[in-house]
Write an enzyme that holds these catalytic residues in place. Structure first.
Site, mmCIF file in Angstrom:
data_model
loop_
_atom_site.group_PDB
_atom_site.id
_atom_site.type_symbol
_atom_site.label_atom_id
_atom_site.label_comp_id
_atom_site.label_asym_id
_atom_site.label_seq_id
_atom_site.Cartn_x
_atom_site.Cartn_y
_atom_site.Cartn_z
ATOM 1 N N CYS A 1 -0.958 4.281 -6.556
ATOM 2 C CA CYS A 1 -1.089 4.962 -7.571
ATOM 3 C C CYS A 1 -2.002 6.350 -7.114
ATOM 4 O O CYS A 1 -1.691 7.271 -7.566
ATOM 5 C CB CYS A 1 -1.925 4.332 -8.675
ATOM 6 N N CYS B 1 -5.503 0.947 -5.703
ATOM 7 C CA CYS B 1 -4.212 1.194 -5.644
ATOM 8 C C CYS B 1 -3.676 2.151 -4.843
ATOM 9 O O CYS B 1 -3.656 3.409 -5.467
ATOM 10 C CB CYS B 1 -3.652 0.794 -6.755
#
Length: 182
Positions: free
Chosen positions: A141, A138
């Site tokens: 993130c 991700c």
């Protein structure tokens, strides 16, 4: 010494085609191989990323090894980071990749209380979250956790060490899973 025998047992199961992983596994799980990280951080990251890598056998072995270095709060935090980032990484990767700004305005409506009650230092939990986010791929993130760590004064070498542990654990998990299935 029992921990070394167990780590050696994991390393011995890594086939010759992946021998670099044997060497890297031994290196990244030491303070010398993970500059700036303390043993409890190293083993918390190893545990969280082993869980995220979804190889149950390896995760249980790492959990056993980690228990010699971690108190219950760090074990729980590593498991919590793997669980929470497992959810968040899917959701925020969607937001990032779909490229529709309207989704950014909608509330996530996902419970994330563990972020405020993980029981360990904030920077340690950020390192766990970053490492698991790297395993789960991700970008949003990873960017967020890396930025928070840098704002807190965590050195790039320390951050890199956490991601190196994640990379090696993830690769070892995949190779061992493949070899077990063969």
């Amino acid at each position: 010494m029992k921990a070394n025998r167990s780590l050696d047992g994991i390393r011995e199961r890594i086939p010759d085609y992946a021998r670099d992983l044997r060497l890297n596994l031994a290196a990244v799980l030491t303070p010398e191989g993970a500059p700036g990280l303390e043993p409890r951080q190293i083993w918390s990251i190893a545990l969280a990323t082993a869980i995220a890598a979804r190889n149950v056998s390896l995760a249980r072995e790492i959990e056993l090894l980690a228990s010699g270095h971690l108190d219950e709060a760090h074990v729980r935090a590593a498991k919590s980071a793997a669980a929470l980032m497992g959810m968040n990484n899917v959701y925020y990767r969607f937001l990032h990749l779909v490229e529709d700004a309207e989704y950014q305005t909608l509330p996530a409506r996902l419970r994330m209380q563990v972020i405020g009650s993980h029981g360990i230092g904030r920077d340690d939990f950020e390192l766990l979250s970053l490492a698991v986010s790297a395993v789960n791929g991700c970008g949003l993130c990873m960017t967020s956790h890396e930025k928070k760590l840098r704002q807190a004064g965590v050195a790039r070498a320390t951050i890199q060490g956490a991601v190196r542990i994640a990379a090696v654990i993830h690769a070892v998990a995949g190779v061992l899973e493949f070899e077990t299935a063969a």
